[in-house]
Design a protein around this motif. Structure first.
Motif, PDB file in Angstrom:
ATOM      1  N   GLY A  35     -17.069 -61.367   2.118  1.00  0.00           N
ATOM      2  CA  GLY A  35     -17.614 -60.374   1.207  1.00  0.00           C
ATOM      3  C   GLY A  35     -17.421 -58.946   1.693  1.00  0.00           C
ATOM      4  N   TRP A  36     -17.350 -58.054   0.728  1.00  0.00           N
ATOM      5  CA  TRP A  36     -17.441 -56.619   1.019  1.00  0.00           C
ATOM      6  C   TRP A  36     -18.809 -56.151   0.544  1.00  0.00           C
ATOM      7  CZ3 TRP A  36     -14.382 -53.837   4.024  1.00  0.00           C
ATOM      8  CH2 TRP A  36     -13.081 -54.299   4.275  1.00  0.00           C
ATOM      9  N   ALA A  49     -18.113 -57.224  -3.758  1.00  0.00           N
ATOM     10  CA  ALA A  49     -17.078 -58.190  -4.112  1.00  0.00           C
ATOM     11  C   ALA A  49     -16.999 -59.246  -3.021  1.00  0.00           C
ATOM     12  CB  ALA A  49     -15.720 -57.525  -4.286  1.00  0.00           C
ATOM     13  N   THR A  58     -13.069 -65.541  -6.777  1.00  0.00           N
ATOM     14  CA  THR A  58     -13.583 -64.198  -6.499  1.00  0.00           C
ATOM     15  C   THR A  58     -14.849 -63.901  -7.302  1.00  0.00           C
ATOM     16  OG1 THR A  58     -12.174 -63.194  -8.185  1.00  0.00           O
ATOM     17  CG2 THR A  58     -11.290 -63.326  -5.937  1.00  0.00           C
ATOM     18  N   TYR A  59     -15.611 -62.954  -6.790  1.00  0.00           N
ATOM     19  CA  TYR A  59     -16.857 -62.519  -7.404  1.00  0.00           C
ATOM     20  C   TYR A  59     -16.915 -60.999  -7.283  1.00  0.00           C
ATOM     21  CZ  TYR A  59     -17.684 -67.309  -5.863  1.00  0.00           C
ATOM     22  OH  TYR A  59     -17.549 -68.644  -5.604  1.00  0.00           O
ATOM     23  N   SER A  60     -17.568 -60.352  -8.233  1.00  0.00           N
ATOM     24  CA  SER A  60     -17.755 -58.915  -8.101  1.00  0.00           C
ATOM     25  C   SER A  60     -19.020 -58.479  -8.807  1.00  0.00           C
ATOM     26  CB  SER A  60     -16.548 -58.157  -8.661  1.00  0.00           C
ATOM     27  OG  SER A  60     -16.364 -58.455 -10.028  1.00  0.00           O
ATOM     28  N   LYS A  65     -16.881 -53.892 -11.445  1.00  0.00           N
ATOM     29  CA  LYS A  65     -15.934 -54.703 -12.223  1.00  0.00           C
ATOM     30  C   LYS A  65     -14.948 -53.814 -12.965  1.00  0.00           C
ATOM     31  CE  LYS A  65     -18.326 -59.071 -12.834  1.00  0.00           C
ATOM     32  NZ  LYS A  65     -19.218 -59.910 -13.630  1.00  0.00           N
ATOM     33  N   THR A  69     -10.921 -54.653  -6.641  1.00  0.00           N
ATOM     34  CA  THR A  69     -10.295 -55.970  -6.604  1.00  0.00           C
ATOM     35  C   THR A  69     -10.282 -56.492  -5.174  1.00  0.00           C
ATOM     36  OG1 THR A  69      -8.844 -55.357  -8.450  1.00  0.00           O
ATOM     37  CG2 THR A  69      -8.228 -57.302  -7.159  1.00  0.00           C
ATOM     38  N   ILE A  70     -10.786 -57.690  -4.985  1.00  0.00           N
ATOM     39  CA  ILE A  70     -10.772 -58.306  -3.661  1.00  0.00           C
ATOM     40  C   ILE A  70      -9.651 -59.337  -3.612  1.00  0.00           C
ATOM     41  CG2 ILE A  70     -12.435 -60.117  -4.260  1.00  0.00           C
ATOM     42  CD1 ILE A  70     -13.575 -59.787  -1.377  1.00  0.00           C
ATOM     43  N   LEU A  81      -9.934 -54.947  -0.022  1.00  0.00           N
ATOM     44  CA  LEU A  81     -10.687 -54.459  -1.174  1.00  0.00           C
ATOM     45  C   LEU A  81      -9.939 -53.247  -1.711  1.00  0.00           C
ATOM     46  CD1 LEU A  81     -13.252 -54.848  -2.903  1.00  0.00           C
ATOM     47  CD2 LEU A  81     -14.318 -53.061  -1.489  1.00  0.00           C
ATOM     48  N   ASP A 106     -21.315 -68.714  -6.515  1.00  0.00           N
ATOM     49  CA  ASP A 106     -21.621 -67.331  -6.880  1.00  0.00           C
ATOM     50  C   ASP A 106     -22.986 -66.920  -6.329  1.00  0.00           C
ATOM     51  OD1 ASP A 106     -22.584 -67.908 -10.380  1.00  0.00           O
ATOM     52  OD2 ASP A 106     -22.928 -69.055  -8.553  1.00  0.00           O
TER      53      ASP A 106
END
Length: 128
Positions: A35-36, A49, A58-60, A65, A69-70, A81, A106
């Protein structure tokens, strides 16, 4: 031991772009979510993200959003990132972190408490 080393932060004008990198070492990360996470002055840490390494899911966060972009590169063991259309409110210290998760989740990805390993952070400052 696990090491996460961030790079790529800096000063950028609003509307500009930056790419952060996180070099990961110390184990195989296929069962981890990377994660970031950022922390702005006076605010709590926020997961912006994340990516499940093994599945590339991926998740953000809603706040980024369409702008952030990860991605991950298996050959380089690095997570990126890409941040576009930066806003002043994106100013923060950005941390790379890892959470053990054999399957994509998630709930785990967006929960700060999931992350066990952390990098030192890199400062991103967006000026107007």
């Amino acid at each position: 031991q696990v090491q996460l080393v961030e790079s790529g932060g800096g000063l950028v004008q609003a509307g500009g772009s930056l790419r952060l990198s996180c070099a990961a070492s110390g184990r195989t990360f296929s069962n981890y979510i990377m994660g970031w996470i950022r922390q702005a002055p006076g605010k709590e840490r926020e997961v912006v993200a994340a990516v499940h390494w093994g599945s590339d899911t991926t998740y953000s966060a809603d706040s980024v959003k369409g702008r952030f972009t990860i991605s991950r590169d298996n050959t380089r063991n690095t997570v990126y990132l890409e941040m576009d259309s930066l806003k002043r409110e994106d100013t923060a210290v950005y941390y790379c972190a890892a959470a053990f998760s054999p399957v994509p989740s998630d709930i785990a990805a967006l929960d700060i408490a999931s992350y066990r390993f952390w990098g030192q952070g890199t400062q991103v400052t967006v000026s107007s």
